[in-house]
Design a protein around this motif. Structure first.
Motif, PDB file in Angstrom:
ATOM      1  N   HIS A 142      11.900  10.229  10.424  1.00 42.49           N
ATOM      2  CA  HIS A 142      11.476   8.977  11.070  1.00 42.49           C
ATOM      3  C   HIS A 142      10.052   9.060  11.627  1.00 42.49           C
ATOM      4  N   VAL A 191      19.262   2.469   1.531  1.00 39.91           N
ATOM      5  CA  VAL A 191      19.117   3.906   1.303  1.00 39.91           C
ATOM      6  C   VAL A 191      17.850   4.170   0.498  1.00 39.91           C
ATOM      7  N   TYR A 192      17.234   5.302   0.736  1.00 38.07           N
ATOM      8  CA  TYR A 192      16.007   5.659   0.026  1.00 38.07           C
ATOM      9  C   TYR A 192      16.207   5.574  -1.488  1.00 38.07           C
ATOM     10  N   GLN A 227      10.252   9.458   5.475  1.00 34.87           N
ATOM     11  CA  GLN A 227      10.615   8.060   5.703  1.00 34.87           C
ATOM     12  C   GLN A 227      11.973   7.915   6.371  1.00 34.87           C
ATOM     13  N   GLY A 228      12.889   8.847   6.099  1.00 34.93           N
ATOM     14  CA  GLY A 228      14.251   8.737   6.598  1.00 34.93           C
ATOM     15  C   GLY A 228      14.526   9.604   7.802  1.00 34.93           C
ATOM     16  N   TYR A 236      11.702  11.234   1.216  1.00 32.96           N
ATOM     17  CA  TYR A 236      13.004  11.008   1.850  1.00 32.96           C
ATOM     18  C   TYR A 236      13.027  11.564   3.273  1.00 32.96           C
ATOM     19  N   HIS A 283      23.150   3.227   9.339  1.00 32.50           N
ATOM     20  CA  HIS A 283      22.635   2.486   8.188  1.00 32.50           C
ATOM     21  C   HIS A 283      22.202   1.062   8.514  1.00 32.50           C
ATOM     22  N   THR A 334      18.286   4.248   8.114  1.00 36.78           N
ATOM     23  CA  THR A 334      18.957   3.471   7.075  1.00 36.78           C
ATOM     24  C   THR A 334      18.710   4.065   5.695  1.00 36.78           C
ATOM     25  N   LYS A 335      17.637   4.851   5.543  1.00 39.08           N
ATOM     26  CA  LYS A 335      17.310   5.455   4.253  1.00 39.08           C
ATOM     27  C   LYS A 335      18.139   6.699   3.965  1.00 39.08           C
ATOM     28  N   THR A 375      21.122   8.994   2.906  1.00 37.09           N
ATOM     29  CA  THR A 375      22.231   8.770   1.981  1.00 37.09           C
ATOM     30  C   THR A 375      23.572   8.881   2.698  1.00 37.09           C
TER      31      THR A 375
END
Length: 430
Positions: free
Chosen positions: A207, A184-185, A203-204, A200, A113, A133-134, A136
């Motif tokens: 990557h 977080v997203y 972007q998360g 999600y 995170h 970091t996005k 959960t």
């Protein structure tokens, strides 16, 4: 007075470094797996949680970076090249001495995170915490449960291949201030649940921006140019723009085209080669269909891109195109067709192919010189490979045929010159 103001820059960076050091020394605690809450410890053993974590780790393609060729999965050892030197991927199996065996979930959460290691050290962004970091907290817990369930492999980390000043971790303070915003997203209530799921993942965990964006001098990406394409540092591949709208790298791609590429490694618009072939092979082919549809929905919502500027170099490519057309007829047309449309599910099309038309010409140059293999997937177990032509064509001939392909049919990309081919002739395919 101007020089005096410039002197404030290092002063501000020093203050930021001291502030971060203070925060880490006061807020970051090294915990042990043995001191975790019993309820949490039980959850980490839950088969359903482990299975969920397996899927999420696959979506994040963790195995690709954390596995050396021929080595044990997730045991580390793979060298990640960067413009600043080589960074070895660590062992993330539950070995207590060389892996994550003595990590608590809070240790893992901080790393994922905020990019801070178990002992408070700043992590290099070769580990994509700028995207992770996005993720959960619930998904991070499942991933940790899966990693803790893996066979323990004792494999010490290889030495860091960075020279001064890049090997001084406190220098990352300034980099983080410029390029890293933890968080977080955040669900967008104006969009559908499927769109948010796709955002999600892209972007998360996925990557995607780590490759599909241009990086500046210090290795950071422009927050205003997300997924707009860029050359992958130190790998000499170009990851195309992912917008399907006007002037986007995937202009004209349908949802199904995107899903097919991610699931099978090829679609009616092109095939996955180079680093993307590895992503498909080890990650996206295993995603559920609804997640693939969600990713496609999100990518289709990306905005149009500015119209490319006309070539101002003054280079006349007419002679290259003429000779390249002859070479194409002799060497390429049998597979890719005179019309550049290829053969469905066998040979990829070249007309409208995002890899062919990307701005740099690197991908087409490397493919012609060195050949390559699309991803082997469950839906395409025996893909046809691209043969190398490095021994058969001169640099001038390679430049000619690529220029022809990039300017034939509906393609309108820039020329590739002989000097460009020379640069990539001896670059390894991986």
């Amino acid at each position: 007075m101007k020089n005096f103001r410039v002197l404030w820059i290092p002063a501000v960076l020093i203050v930021m470094a001291l502030a971060l050091w203070w925060w880490l020394s006061h807020e970051t605690r090294t915990t042990s797996a043995s001191t975790q809450d019993p309820a949490l410890a039980a959850l980490l053993k839950d088969p359903a949680e482990i299975a969920k974590g397996h899927y999420l780790a696959t979506a994040g393609d963790c195995v690709s970076c954390h596995t050396v060729q021929g080595g044990q999965p997730y045991a580390g050892g793979r060298i990640l090249p960067t413009p600043f030197g080589n960074i070895p991927a660590p062992n993330i199996t539950p070995d207590p001495d060389t892996g994550l065996g003595d990590w608590s979930f809070e240790d893992f959460w901080r790393a994922l995170h905020i990019g801070v290691g178990r002992h408070g050290e700043l992590l290099y962004p070769a580990f994509s915490y700028t995207a992770f970091t996005k993720v959960t907290r619930e998904d991070a817990l499942a991933i940790f449960a899966y990693l803790q369930s893996l066979p323990s492999v004792h494999q010490p980390s290889k030495p860091l291949g960075l020279s001064f000043p890049y090997n001084v971790r406190t220098g990352l303070t300034a980099w983080r201030a410029l390029y890293f915003k933890p968080g977080v997203y955040a669900h967008d209530p104006a969009q559908s649940a499927s769109w948010n799921r796709g955002a999600y993942l892209v972007q998360g965990l996925g990557h995607c921006n780590e490759c599909h964006a241009t990086r500046g001098t210090w290795g950071g990406t422009d927050s205003k140019a997300q997924l707009s394409g860029g050359q992958i540092p130190a790998l000499d591949w170009y990851a195309p723009d992912l917008s399907t709208a006007a002037n986007g790298g995937l202009q004209g791609w349908s949802k199904q085209d995107i899903v097919d590429l991610l699931k099978n490694g090829q679609s009616s618009k092109g095939s996955a080669f180079g680093p993307m072939a590895e992503v498909v092979a080890s990650s996206t082919q295993y995603l559920h269909d609804d997640d693939l549809q969600a990713i496609a929905e999100y990518l289709q919502s990306l905005p149009p891109r500015p119209k490319p500027l006309p070539d101002s170099s003054g280079f006349n490519s007419a002679s290259l195109v003429a000779s390249g057309q002859e070479i194409y007829a002799q060497r390429c047309a049998n597979c890719h067709g005179k019309d550049g449309r290829g053969v469905p599910d066998v040979y990829p099309p070249l007309d409208g192919n995002s890899s062919v038309m990307e701005p740099s010409g690197i991908n087409a140059t490397r493919a012609v010189l060195l050949g390559g293999f699309p991803a082997v997937t469950q839906g395409n177990l025996r893909p046809y490979s691209m043969p190398p032509f490095a021994q058969q064509l001169s640099d001038a001939e390679v430049a000619a045929v690529i220029t022809y392909i990039r300017q034939a049919w509906s393609n309108h990309a820039g020329a590739v010159q002989e000097r460009d081919v020379i640069k990539y002739r001896h670059t390894p395919i991986d």
